[in-house]
Design an enzyme around this catalytic site. Structure first.
Site, PDB file in Angstrom:
ATOM      1  N   GLY A  17       0.814  -1.208   0.000  1.00 23.43           N
ATOM      2  CA  GLY A  17       0.000   0.000   0.000  1.00 23.43           C
ATOM      3  C   GLY A  17       0.850   1.262   0.000  1.00 23.43           C
ATOM      4  CB  SER A  72      -2.464  -2.707   1.400  1.00 20.78           C
ATOM      5  OG  SER A  72      -1.522  -3.558   2.007  1.00 20.78           O
ATOM      6  CG  HIS A 116      -0.538  -6.465   4.790  1.00 20.34           C
ATOM      7  ND1 HIS A 116      -0.590  -6.184   6.146  1.00 20.34           N
ATOM      8  CD2 HIS A 116      -0.076  -5.351   4.195  1.00 20.34           C
ATOM      9  CE1 HIS A 116      -0.156  -4.939   6.343  1.00 20.34           C
ATOM     10  NE2 HIS A 116       0.165  -4.415   5.182  1.00 20.34           N
ATOM     11  CB  THR A 127      10.724  -9.788 -12.648  1.00 19.13           C
ATOM     12  OG1 THR A 127      11.728  -9.504 -13.616  1.00 19.13           O
ATOM     13  CG2 THR A 127      10.076 -11.122 -12.962  1.00 19.13           C
ATOM     14  CB  CYS A 136       6.986   3.557  21.939  1.00 19.89           C
ATOM     15  SG  CYS A 136       7.874   3.658  23.471  1.00 19.89           S
ATOM     16  CG  ASN A 179      -4.773   3.954   9.850  1.00 18.05           C
ATOM     17  OD1 ASN A 179      -5.045   5.017   9.293  1.00 18.05           O
ATOM     18  ND2 ASN A 179      -3.735   3.820  10.650  1.00 18.05           N
ATOM     19  CD  GLN A 201      -6.777  -0.392   7.704  1.00 17.38           C
ATOM     20  OE1 GLN A 201      -7.565  -1.337   7.833  1.00 17.38           O
ATOM     21  NE2 GLN A 201      -5.511  -0.482   8.089  1.00 17.38           N
TER      22      GLN A 201
HETATM   23  N1  PLP Z   1      -2.633   3.434   4.424  1.00 15.25           N
HETATM   24  C1  PLP Z   1      -3.408   2.988   5.415  1.00 15.25           C
HETATM   25  C2  PLP Z   1      -4.710   3.689   5.701  1.00 15.25           C
HETATM   26  C3  PLP Z   1      -3.010   1.896   6.178  1.00 15.25           C
HETATM   27  O1  PLP Z   1      -3.776   1.478   7.191  1.00 15.25           O
HETATM   28  C4  PLP Z   1      -1.778   1.264   5.883  1.00 15.25           C
HETATM   29  C5  PLP Z   1      -1.293   0.132   6.720  1.00 15.25           C
HETATM   30  O2  PLP Z   1      -1.569   0.068   7.904  1.00 15.25           O
HETATM   31  C6  PLP Z   1      -1.002   1.745   4.819  1.00 15.25           C
HETATM   32  C7  PLP Z   1      -1.464   2.831   4.116  1.00 15.25           C
HETATM   33  C8  PLP Z   1       0.294   1.084   4.427  1.00 15.25           C
HETATM   34  O3  PLP Z   1       0.056  -0.121   3.740  1.00 15.25           O
HETATM   35  P1  PLP Z   1       1.227  -1.237   3.574  1.00 15.25           P
HETATM   36  O4  PLP Z   1       1.446  -1.818   4.929  1.00 15.25           O
HETATM   37  O5  PLP Z   1       0.684  -2.235   2.607  1.00 15.25           O
HETATM   38  O6  PLP Z   1       2.415  -0.524   3.040  1.00 15.25           O
END
Ligand code: PLP
Length: 383
Positions: free
Chosen positions: A66, A193, A195, A231, A319, A145, A173
């Site tokens: 992302g 993204s 994951h 690639t 932190c 997020n 998100q």
């Molecule tokens: N943007 C938002 C709103 C996200 O929550 C996150 C990941 O927590 C990202 C961007 C970054 O994505 P990635 O971890 O795939 O680089």
């Protein structure tokens, strides 16, 4: 309960990926059948991704995450429009936008960061007034997020279009948690993204509306129609394609179930723990996310004790050099710093169960009680 941080790879996604490590490992750019059969599978994945958003496969490029999608969108638009030096964003974006904008500000761009109100909402008049003739791009997230608060993205896009700027949306998100269709949308570029939607870490995608000019971030080979050299990460592309197909099929029923679990978790905690604040609840939110501030306790301590009993969640604070900085999102919403420091984000997925929620409701109240009893600021009469 930390699925906004990352999600489990779905079994179907994993199964679809496996053959592309050992059996079909050809380079999709090769002329032989061994390569072209892999190229065909990438095309299928691109179709699955495009169908889930209601766009054309030629409008999707695959990236490594992302963060790369966001960087490609923002830098790519700025590099293609060198005469325009102004960007509009919000104070509550993810660092994958905010850190980039801070960097660009040092390089001579002007950045307007829009404020949010106490419920995490944007003032659309402020947005309208902030867009100028030299605004290259407005970049605003779909869903926050930390709080799950949803921005009215199509309304925002309409304003951006009326003012003649380009509109990028970090939907990282939102995708997989609410239905998102880009058919007749005002969005020019949209980041996803893998994951966050049950595909693996290390794969992302970017929607680039037909006709939008964008300089590539990575230069090299001709992959991804010259928009992202390198690639292709074939198994992961197959993975995100499969995950996108799963979303299209099941999103409404799954998310109704997830929302019921989230609401039950909030009600259970609210019932048992005094002096708490649910952040962003007055706005439309993602169905899976709950951000709770517990007065007179530190979020990090709650996380530690929850982790000891097997509950994973997260806090928005970072932190840094030994001092706990409150979340920039809650700070922008006007949550006092001590309250923001006692905040925890719970984020569920389709794999959470009713038992998980019951367990959390049973375990969390005594943890808060225990921590409050150790706090010099907690007065038992406050209960
Ligand atoms: N943007 C938002 C709103 C996200 O929550 C996150 C990941 O927590 C990202 C961007 C970054 O994505 P990635 O971890 O795939 O680089």
């Amino acid at each position: 309960m930390d699925n906004n941080a990352t999600t489990k790879v779905a079994d179907e996604v994993f199964e679809a990926m496996v053959p592309y490590f050992r059996e079909y490992y050809g380079n999709p750019s090769s002329m032989h059948t061994f390569g072209s059969q892999v190229a065909n599978k990438i095309n299928t994945a691109r179709e699955q991704a495009a169908n889930s958003l209601g766009v054309s496969p030629s409008e999707i490029i695959f990236t490594s995450c992302g963060t790369e999608s966001n960087n490609t969108a923002v830098r790519g638009v700025l590099n293609s429009n060198p005469e325009k030096k102004h960007i509009v964003t919000t104070q509550v974006e993810h660092p994958a936008i905010l850190a980039l904008c801070k960097h660009l500000a040092k390089k001579g761009y002007e950045v307007t960061e829009l404020r949010v109100d106490k419920d995490g909402g944007l003032d659309l008049d402020e947005l309208k007034n902030s867009i100028r003739d030299d605004t290259a791009l407005v970049t605003i997230m779909y869903a926050n997020n930390e709080t799950g608060v949803l921005f009215p993205i199509e309304e925002i896009g309409k304003i951006v279009k009326e003012k003649g700027a380009l509109f990028h949306c970090d939907a990282i998100q939102a995708i997989g948690k609410i239905p998102v269709s880009l058919k007749n949308s005002t969005i020019d570029l949209l980041s996803v993204s893998g994951h966050k939607l049950h595909a693996p870490k290390g794969i992302g995608m970017l929607y680039i509306k037909k006709g939008v000019r964008l300089s590539p971030l990575l230069l090299g080979g001709h992959q991804e129609r010259n928009k992202r050299a390198g690639t292709e990460n074939v198994p992961y592309i197959i993975g995100i394609g499969t995950a996108c197909e799963q979303i299209s099929e099941n999103i409404v029923e799954e998310q109704t179930r997830v929302k019921a679990l989230r609401d039950k978790l909030e009600a259970g905690i609210l019932d048992a723990v005094p002096q708490i604040l649910l952040n962003g609840v007055k706005n439309e939110r993602l169905p899976n996310t709950s951000n709770i501030s517990f007065e007179h306790v530190e979020g990090e301590s709650i996380l530690l004790l929850m982790s000891q009993v097997g509950i994973a969640a997260s806090s928005g604070s970072a932190c840094t050099s030994g001092s706990l900085e409150p979340s920039h999102v809650l700070t922008a919403m006007g949550v006092p710093s001590v309250t923001a420091q006692g905040s925890v984000r719970f984020s569920l997925s389709k794999y959470n169960t009713d038992e998980d929620v019951k367990y959390a409701i049973e375990k969390i109240p005594p943890i808060i009680q225990r921590l409050r009893e150790m706090s010099p600021f907690w007065n038992k009469n406050q209960q």
